[in-house]
Design a protein around this motif. Structure first.
Motif, mmCIF file in Angstrom:
data_model
loop_
_atom_site.group_PDB
_atom_site.id
_atom_site.type_symbol
_atom_site.label_atom_id
_atom_site.label_comp_id
_atom_site.label_asym_id
_atom_site.label_seq_id
_atom_site.Cartn_x
_atom_site.Cartn_y
_atom_site.Cartn_z
ATOM 1 N N LEU A 9 9.513 -9.391 32.282
ATOM 2 C CA LEU A 9 9.594 -10.727 32.865
ATOM 3 C C LEU A 9 8.348 -11.509 32.500
ATOM 4 O O LEU A 9 7.277 -10.934 32.358
ATOM 5 C CB LEU A 9 9.757 -10.608 34.377
ATOM 6 N N PRO A 10 8.437 -12.800 32.335
ATOM 7 C CA PRO A 10 9.643 -13.589 32.551
ATOM 8 C C PRO A 10 10.656 -13.403 31.420
ATOM 9 O O PRO A 10 10.292 -13.156 30.270
ATOM 10 C CB PRO A 10 9.137 -15.027 32.580
ATOM 11 N N ASP A 53 10.522 -15.712 37.339
ATOM 12 C CA ASP A 53 10.975 -14.616 36.491
ATOM 13 C C ASP A 53 11.777 -15.104 35.288
ATOM 14 O O ASP A 53 12.138 -14.319 34.421
ATOM 15 C CB ASP A 53 11.825 -13.626 37.300
ATOM 16 N N GLU A 55 11.923 -18.065 32.176
ATOM 17 C CA GLU A 55 11.232 -19.103 31.408
ATOM 18 C C GLU A 55 12.317 -19.795 30.585
ATOM 19 O O GLU A 55 12.806 -19.249 29.606
ATOM 20 C CB GLU A 55 10.184 -18.460 30.505
#
Length: 169
Positions: A9-10, A53, A55
């Protein structure tokens, strides 16, 4: 408990905006990309993730033909729908998934590039899934006898698909 994921993550999602939305929707949502972002963020939150979490980046692939993300910089590519329907010339709608214009063929070529590798995931909605089908060699075209079709289809999920195995992990 957070939803388990095998991805770091992200999770980086590139949304390819495949058309401008209808004027009334534009007033409220701004673009297909912002509508799609809102759905993805809501889904992430429902799965125990946060907006942080994800993008999400938006890519105008219609007004900027050939404007695609570098596959090294994303984990998934999401193709939006398109309001267009060429059988309705009074609405001045241009795009269909089987066209041979530079914009459509550039999107199909990019999707073929995504399909040729194994890491980046791919999803399409309406027009987007037709583009994916075309990039995979399927015949796409207009339904001249019935026009647009909509349906509801039952889906039977496996244990893995319904998340039961993820809950047990």
């Amino acid at each position: 408990m957070a939803f388990p994921t095998k991805h770091k993550l992200p999770f980086r999602i590139a949304i390819l905006e495949c058309d401008d939305d209808i004027p009334k929707a534009l007033e409220k949502y701004k673009s297909y990309g912002t509508i799609s972002s809102a759905f993805l963020e809501a889904g992430a939150e429902a799965a125990g993730l946060t907006k942080a979490d994800l993008e999400i980046s938006l890519w105008d692939v219609v007004d900027q033909v050939g404007n695609f993300p570098n596959l090294d910089d994303v984990d998934a590519v999401f193709l939006t729908g398109s309001k267009s329907y060429p059988n309705l010339p009074l609405l001045n709608l241009e795009y269909d998934s089987f066209a041979t214009d530079p914009c459509t063929t550039a999107i199909v070529s990019f999707v073929q590039k995504v399909l040729a590798q194994q890491r980046v995931k791919l999803i399409g909605v309406c027009y987007g899934h037709q583009i994916i089908a075309r990039a995979m060699g399927a015949k796409v075209g207009r339904n001249d006898t019935q026009g647009w079709e909509n349906s509801v289809t039952d889906v039977d999920l496996t244990v893995e698909g319904d998340g039961e195995s993820a809950k047990e992990a």
